[in-house]
Design a protein around this motif. Structure first.
Motif, short mmCIF file in Angstrom:
data_model
loop_
_atom_site.label_atom_id
_atom_site.label_comp_id
_atom_site.label_asym_id
_atom_site.label_seq_id
_atom_site.Cartn_x
_atom_site.Cartn_y
_atom_site.Cartn_z
N LEU A 59 0.84 -1.20 0.00
CA LEU A 59 0.00 0.00 0.00
C LEU A 59 0.87 1.25 0.00
CD1 LEU A 59 -2.67 1.53 0.24
CD2 LEU A 59 -2.58 1.16 2.72
N CYS A 60 1.92 1.26 0.80
CA CYS A 60 2.81 2.41 0.87
C CYS A 60 3.45 2.68 -0.48
CB CYS A 60 3.87 2.17 1.94
SG CYS A 60 5.07 3.49 2.09
N VAL A 99 -6.70 -5.22 1.88
CA VAL A 99 -5.81 -6.33 2.22
C VAL A 99 -5.11 -6.04 3.54
CG1 VAL A 99 -3.75 -7.60 1.53
CG2 VAL A 99 -5.46 -7.01 -0.18
N CYS A 100 -4.65 -4.82 3.74
CA CYS A 100 -4.01 -4.46 5.01
C CYS A 100 -4.94 -4.71 6.19
CB CYS A 100 -3.58 -2.99 4.99
SG CYS A 100 -2.22 -2.61 3.88
N LEU A 101 -6.20 -4.37 6.02
CA LEU A 101 -7.15 -4.47 7.13
C LEU A 101 -7.55 -5.90 7.45
CD1 LEU A 101 -9.47 -1.40 6.40
CD2 LEU A 101 -7.62 -1.58 8.07
N THR A 102 -7.16 -6.87 6.61
CA THR A 102 -7.43 -8.27 6.96
C THR A 102 -6.48 -8.75 8.06
OG1 THR A 102 -5.90 -9.15 5.28
CG2 THR A 102 -8.20 -8.81 4.62
N SER A 103 -5.40 -8.03 8.29
CA SER A 103 -4.43 -8.42 9.31
C SER A 103 -4.59 -7.54 10.55
CB SER A 103 -3.01 -8.29 8.77
OG SER A 103 -2.07 -8.54 9.79
N ARG A 104 -4.56 -8.18 11.70
CA ARG A 104 -4.64 -7.43 12.95
C ARG A 104 -3.33 -6.72 13.29
NH1 ARG A 104 -9.35 -9.14 15.43
NH2 ARG A 104 -10.18 -11.13 14.67
N PRO A 154 -5.14 4.18 9.89
CA PRO A 154 -5.46 5.59 9.60
C PRO A 154 -5.24 5.95 8.14
CG PRO A 154 -3.43 5.41 10.90
CD PRO A 154 -4.07 4.06 10.90
N VAL A 155 -4.31 5.27 7.48
CA VAL A 155 -4.09 5.51 6.06
C VAL A 155 -5.31 5.07 5.26
CG1 VAL A 155 -2.63 4.92 4.08
CG2 VAL A 155 -1.60 5.24 6.34
N ALA A 156 -5.90 3.94 5.64
CA ALA A 156 -7.10 3.46 4.96
C ALA A 156 -8.25 4.45 5.10
CB ALA A 156 -7.51 2.10 5.52
N ALA A 189 0.24 9.15 2.01
CA ALA A 189 1.51 8.57 1.59
C ALA A 189 2.59 8.80 2.65
CB ALA A 189 1.93 9.17 0.25
N ALA A 190 2.67 10.03 3.16
CA ALA A 190 3.67 10.34 4.18
C ALA A 190 3.43 9.53 5.45
CB ALA A 190 3.65 11.84 4.48
N LEU A 191 2.17 9.46 5.88
CA LEU A 191 1.84 8.70 7.09
C LEU A 191 2.12 7.21 6.89
CD1 LEU A 191 0.59 8.79 9.93
CD2 LEU A 191 -1.65 8.48 8.85
N SER A 192 1.79 6.71 5.71
CA SER A 192 2.01 5.29 5.43
C SER A 192 3.49 4.94 5.53
CB SER A 192 1.48 4.96 4.04
OG SER A 192 1.71 3.61 3.71
N PHE A 193 4.33 5.75 4.89
CA PHE A 193 5.77 5.46 4.92
C PHE A 193 6.33 5.62 6.33
CE2 PHE A 193 10.27 6.57 4.50
CZ PHE A 193 10.72 5.49 3.76
N THR A 194 5.90 6.65 7.04
CA THR A 194 6.41 6.88 8.40
C THR A 194 6.08 5.72 9.32
OG1 THR A 194 6.17 9.28 8.11
CG2 THR A 194 6.33 8.45 10.37
#
Length: 415
Positions: A300-301, A327-332, A338-340, A383-388
């Motif tokens: 996603l990032c 897909v990210c949200l299927t994992s705990r 917050p990116v989603a 994008a910035a939050l995801s990478f951070t």
């Protein structure tokens, strides 16, 4: 979430897709684009179908900017392959898009219902895709997203399947190869990349035998300018209010800015894309601590970074981000929640930009420019939050001080 919500989620899928079909039937309404959304399928895609049926890619068509794997996707609704006989090209295309959508939903439900996983991903996809109104049913990005989603979800079971699916997705629209970026270095990663290379080479060879000029799309990609909806387009839209004399023209299948400094903005976008790739490679080298969600979060990032730095941000790109967020949200273990949320909010604004207020955006009015500024600010923040979050989650854990590792060294003795 448990297995009990599954029937409710299936009912929600049926209801939301019926709503999207209803919006598609009303596509000619001015608020829904005045017929512009569906014209892509019954006009452009159907025209390309005729060319592809003759055994070649649209060589001299500047609108053809897609890898050769797009050919079979655009041929599939027609009578040549016979997948859905008796339907018009448009209806068959919509039906096959819904099949791909259902496949994504089924995969997310199956994975989400497993122990230690979550159905939030399926719920996000089911409720998130309609945020783009009828648009997903009139673009083949759902099919591409299906290949990327299935590749990621197959990773825990078969690296071979993951690599093969990623290769097929990359042959259709390049970006699905980014789903391999977050794999841990080692035997599994080598296996996935080998299968990606092997499947890609074999599929490309088969397409080269069946169609003439499979790589001609590269010439058209190089000539693209700055689309009005991109980050650079937003800057140029703001500049037009300060006296910049540029204009908007239809070029290479999109509305692009032309005028002074446009080539400079385009070059800057390419430089930012290269910088984004450098950041991702640096992360991959330095990442030490991984969770089961790291491959999902990295995918996603990566797609977010490449999207916000691109010269083009078409509204259908949001389909990719919604699928990878799901897909990210299927994992705990994911750190991208917050990116989603930001991706979902940006999807809502994307629908307002296109098709609802696209005339305002093309005219670079203040309302149109404000919509672009807000949507792209959300994507840039995401994008910035995801990478951070990805960086901090996977960075090496510093060793504990000796006093904490060996409390007895500092505790008082008892006699």
């Amino acid at each position: 979430m448990t297995r009990r919500p599954v029937p409710r989620l299936i009912a929600a899928w049926l209801a939301t897709r019926a709503l999207m079909l209803w919006l598609l039937a009303l596509d000619s309404h001015p608020l829904l684009g005045g017929g512009g959304v569906t014209r892509e399928v019954w006009g452009l895609y159907h025209h390309w179908y005729g060319v592809l049926s003759g055994g070649g890619f649209p060589v001299h068509d500047p609108l053809w900017q897609y890898p050769p794997g797009a050919g079979p996707v655009l041929l599939s609704p027609g009578p040549l392959l016979g997948l859905l006989p008796g339907l018009t090209y448009f209806r068959a295309f919509v039906a096959l898009t819904l099949v791909a959508d259902a496949l994504i939903t089924a995969a997310l439900l199956r994975v989400g219902a497993a122990p230690a996983r979550s159905l939030r991903g399926a719920a996000y996809w089911i409720c998130g895709l309609p945020l783009l109104l009828q648009l997903p049913l009139a673009r083949y990005d759902v099919q591409v997203t299906a290949l990327a989603v299935l590749a990621l979800l197959a990773l825990t079971r078969s690296t071979r399947a993951c690599g093969a699916l990623a290769a097929l997705g990359a042959l259709v629209k390049v970006w699905p190869v980014l789903v391999l970026l977050g794999m841990a270095k080692g035997r599994a990663s080598r296996s996935a990349w080998l299968w990606t290379a092997g499947t890609g080479a074999a599929a490309l060879a088969a397409l080269s035998l069946g169609f003439a000029h499979p790589l001609d799309f590269l010439h058209n990609q190089g000539g693209r300018g700055v689309q009005i909806e991109s980050l650079g387009g937003t800057l140029l839209s703001l500049a037009s209010h300060a006296g910049w004399p540029g204009t908007v023209r239809y070029r290479y299948g999109a509305m692009e800015f032309t005028g002074p400094y446009v080539s400079l903005v385009a070059d800057a976008s390419l430089a930012l894309t290269a910088a984004a790739l450098g950041l991702l490679l640096l992360w991959r080298v330095r990442a030490r601590h991984r969770t089961p969600a790291t491959p999902y979060d990295a995918a996603l990032c990566a797609v977010l970074l490449f999207t916000v730095t691109s010269r083009v941000i078409s509204p259908q790109y949001m389909i990719w981000l919604l699928g990878l967020s799901a897909v990210c949200l299927t994992s705990r273990h994911t750190v991208q929640r917050p990116v989603a949320v930001l991706v979902a909010a940006a999807s809502v604004l994307s629908s307002v930009i296109y098709p609802v207020c696209y005339d305002q955006v093309m005219a670079a009015t203040w309302p149109g420019t404000a919509l672009l500024l807000l949507r792209n600010a959300l994507l840039l923040t995401a994008a910035a939050l995801s990478f951070t979050r990805l960086w901090h989650t996977t960075r090496p854990v510093p060793p504990l001080p000796a006093q904490q590792r060996h409390p007895a060294l500092t505790s008082p003795r008892t006699t």
